[in-house]
Design an enzyme around this catalytic site. Structure first.
Site, PDB file in Angstrom:
ATOM      1  N   GLN A  99      -0.467 -40.677  65.080  1.00 55.28           N
ATOM      2  CA  GLN A  99       0.293 -41.852  65.527  1.00 55.28           C
ATOM      3  C   GLN A  99       1.576 -42.050  64.734  1.00 55.28           C
ATOM      4  O   GLN A  99       2.533 -42.676  65.232  1.00 55.28           O
ATOM      5  CB  GLN A  99      -0.578 -43.111  65.417  1.00 55.28           C
ATOM      6  CG  GLN A  99      -1.759 -43.129  66.354  1.00 55.28           C
ATOM      7  CD  GLN A  99      -1.357 -43.176  67.821  1.00 55.28           C
ATOM      8  OE1 GLN A  99      -0.315 -43.711  68.192  1.00 55.28           O
ATOM      9  NE2 GLN A  99      -2.189 -42.602  68.678  1.00 55.28           N
ATOM     10  N   ASN A 108      -4.475 -45.827  64.990  1.00 60.34           N
ATOM     11  CA  ASN A 108      -4.125 -45.676  66.392  1.00 60.34           C
ATOM     12  C   ASN A 108      -4.348 -46.941  67.215  1.00 60.34           C
ATOM     13  O   ASN A 108      -3.757 -47.099  68.278  1.00 60.34           O
ATOM     14  CB  ASN A 108      -4.933 -44.526  67.018  1.00 60.34           C
ATOM     15  CG  ASN A 108      -6.425 -44.680  66.798  1.00 60.34           C
ATOM     16  OD1 ASN A 108      -6.890 -44.838  65.677  1.00 60.34           O
ATOM     17  ND2 ASN A 108      -7.195 -44.634  67.878  1.00 60.34           N
ATOM     18  N   SER A 111      -0.203 -34.310  66.984  1.00 61.10           N
ATOM     19  CA  SER A 111      -0.471 -33.983  68.380  1.00 61.10           C
ATOM     20  C   SER A 111       0.815 -34.088  69.186  1.00 61.10           C
ATOM     21  O   SER A 111       1.564 -35.058  69.037  1.00 61.10           O
ATOM     22  CB  SER A 111      -1.526 -34.939  68.956  1.00 61.10           C
ATOM     23  OG  SER A 111      -1.801 -34.629  70.301  1.00 61.10           O
ATOM     24  N   THR A 145      -5.298 -16.885  72.771  1.00 57.53           N
ATOM     25  CA  THR A 145      -3.911 -16.710  73.189  1.00 57.53           C
ATOM     26  C   THR A 145      -3.174 -18.043  73.141  1.00 57.53           C
ATOM     27  O   THR A 145      -3.638 -19.050  73.681  1.00 57.53           O
ATOM     28  CB  THR A 145      -3.850 -16.136  74.618  1.00 57.53           C
ATOM     29  OG1 THR A 145      -4.527 -14.882  74.637  1.00 57.53           O
ATOM     30  CG2 THR A 145      -2.414 -15.938  75.058  1.00 57.53           C
ATOM     31  N   CYS A 147      -9.292 -42.600  73.642  1.00 61.00           N
ATOM     32  CA  CYS A 147     -10.478 -41.761  73.534  1.00 61.00           C
ATOM     33  C   CYS A 147     -11.763 -42.558  73.718  1.00 61.00           C
ATOM     34  O   CYS A 147     -12.827 -41.990  73.932  1.00 61.00           O
ATOM     35  CB  CYS A 147     -10.496 -41.048  72.185  1.00 61.00           C
ATOM     36  SG  CYS A 147      -9.134 -39.895  71.977  1.00 61.00           S
ATOM     37  N   HIS A 198       1.464 -34.516  72.546  1.00 63.02           N
ATOM     38  CA  HIS A 198       1.666 -35.439  73.658  1.00 63.02           C
ATOM     39  C   HIS A 198       1.825 -36.891  73.227  1.00 63.02           C
ATOM     40  O   HIS A 198       2.147 -37.750  74.045  1.00 63.02           O
ATOM     41  CB  HIS A 198       0.533 -35.299  74.690  1.00 63.02           C
ATOM     42  CG  HIS A 198      -0.779 -35.875  74.262  1.00 63.02           C
ATOM     43  ND1 HIS A 198      -1.227 -37.094  74.687  1.00 63.02           N
ATOM     44  CD2 HIS A 198      -1.753 -35.381  73.463  1.00 63.02           C
ATOM     45  CE1 HIS A 198      -2.427 -37.337  74.184  1.00 63.02           C
ATOM     46  NE2 HIS A 198      -2.759 -36.307  73.434  1.00 63.02           N
ATOM     47  N   GLY A 237      -4.464 -32.991  68.361  1.00 65.11           N
ATOM     48  CA  GLY A 237      -4.866 -33.682  67.146  1.00 65.11           C
ATOM     49  C   GLY A 237      -6.341 -33.589  66.845  1.00 65.11           C
ATOM     50  O   GLY A 237      -6.751 -33.464  65.687  1.00 65.11           O
TER      51      GLY A 237
END
Length: 383
Positions: free
Chosen positions: A178, A150, A198, A236, A323, A200, A69
């Site tokens: 979220q 969030n 995102s 990659t 975060c 995860h 994200g």
């Protein structure tokens, strides 16, 4: 252990693990290679792109895979700013309660001469479309408003703000990290030009994310190199994580009305139990609110101490955004909401998953009560 920190990172879904596993142990091919193993990896990317696109009502070619994200937000904000600069547009409009991925990017752009205007929120944590209308001027390059916060889970009026932007020819981006898997997301209905997700946060593996970019919307790369992702995101590809993200989004975005109703009932039970604790307050309005978000402040305690105390009692929680862990400053979200000083540092965020049960939250509420009482006794706090 009762895990109630799903907004920070959700446990990996079995379907995501199964999708990733072949590309961790069996297939070592680079998706850019033309041999059999390379084509196998490339096919996994195609399938994941199709699944992610279907989950949000997009076309596969509108999906750009990223590392998460934060990168998606940076790509959207910086690209729109640089493109706006070409035509003399140097204003960005966002909110005071955005994720740091947006806020810090905006601060960086301010150093380069951009003017950033911040939408405030009311005491319940909601922005106003009317204020947005006042701030969107002809020199505005981008408006970025998160779909759902969030920390306190408030769902923002992004459709209305996106409509304002469309009428005025301004690009609109929304951080839906979220919201994905919690709210039905259809980019056509939202009216956004760009949208960040995102992996995860919804049961995928860390290291994958996406930026939806509406067909015809200009986008500049954030990373240059080998030209992957149609030249928009070189490097990659993380095949295993992207394959897992496709599976996770397919699962998480299915039957959302049914899952969200069940989760909301569990959430409401937890809120009611926590508010029985003296000198507590729910942060953020109840409607609209994410079905899995509970954020409560307790006077007389520190959030970090509360989290550590709960960990000793077998409950994983957070005092705010993952975060910002370890940051001693009060939450910028709660500060923007004018939260009273005595409640500002005593916030607790408990975030649920579709697998969280009533029994889980009832046990967690007992642990919270015990921890709050212990911390208040240690501080000789009397209220």
């Amino acid at each position: 252990m009762i895990y109630l920190d799903n907004a920070a990172s959700a446990p990996v879904l079995e379907c995501a693990r199964a999708a990733a596993e072949p590309f961790l142990w069996e297939c070592c091919g680079n998706p850019s290679s033309v041999h059999t193993e390379g084509r196998r990896a490339a096919l996994a990317l195609i399938e994941a792109r199709e699944k992610c696109a279907r989950a949000i009502g997009a076309s596969p070619e509108e999906i750009v895979f990223t590392s998460g994200g934060t990168e998606s937000d940076n790509m959207a904000v910086r690209s729109a700013a640089l493109l706006g600069l070409r035509s003399g547009k140097k204003r960005i409009v966002t909110t005071e309660i955005e994720h740091p991925a947006v806020l810090e990017c905006c601060k960086f752009l301010e150093d380069w001469g951009f003017e950033v205007k911040y939408l405030g929120v009311n005491g319940s944590g909601y922005v106003s479309p009317e204020q947005a209308a006042e701030l969107i001027t002809p020199d505005t390059a981008l408006v970025s408003v998160m779909t759902a916060n969030n920390e306190v889970g408030t769902v923002q009026p992004v459709r209305e703000i996106a409509s304002l932007c469309r009428e005025r020819g301004v690009l609109f981006h929304t951080d839906a990290v979220q919201a994905a898997g919690m709210l039905p997301l259809d980019v056509g209905e939202l009216g956004c030009d760009m949208l960040s997700v995102s992996a995860h946060k919804l049961g995928g593996i860390r290291g994958a994310g996406l930026l939806y970019c509406r067909r015809g919307t200009p986008l500049l790369p954030l990373i240059y190199g080998g030209g992957q992702e149609n030249g928009l995101r070189s490097g990659t590809e993380n095949t295993a994580a992207i394959a897992a993200m496709g599976a996770a989004m397919e699962h998480a975005c299915a039957d959302i009305p049914v899952k969200s109703a069940r989760m909301a009932a569990v959430r409401d039970r937890l809120i009611s139990l926590l508010l029985e604790i003296p000198h507590s307050r729910l942060n953020g309005g109840m409607s609209p609110r994410l079905c899995g978000n509970v954020n409560v402040s307790f006077a007389g305690v520190e959030g970090e101490s509360l989290v550590l105390g709960l960990d000793l009692r077998g409950v994983c929680a957070s005092s705010g955004s993952a975060c910002a862990s370890g940051d001693e400053r009060p939450s910028h979200v709660l500060s923007a909401m004018n939260t009273p000083r005595e409640l500002l540092k005593g916030s607790l965020r408990l975030t649920l998953s579709e697998f969280t049960t009533i029994s889980d939250v009832e046990q967690a509420a007992v642990a919270v009560r015990d921890t709050v009482e212990t911390l208040r006794e240690l501080r000789v706090w009397t209220g």
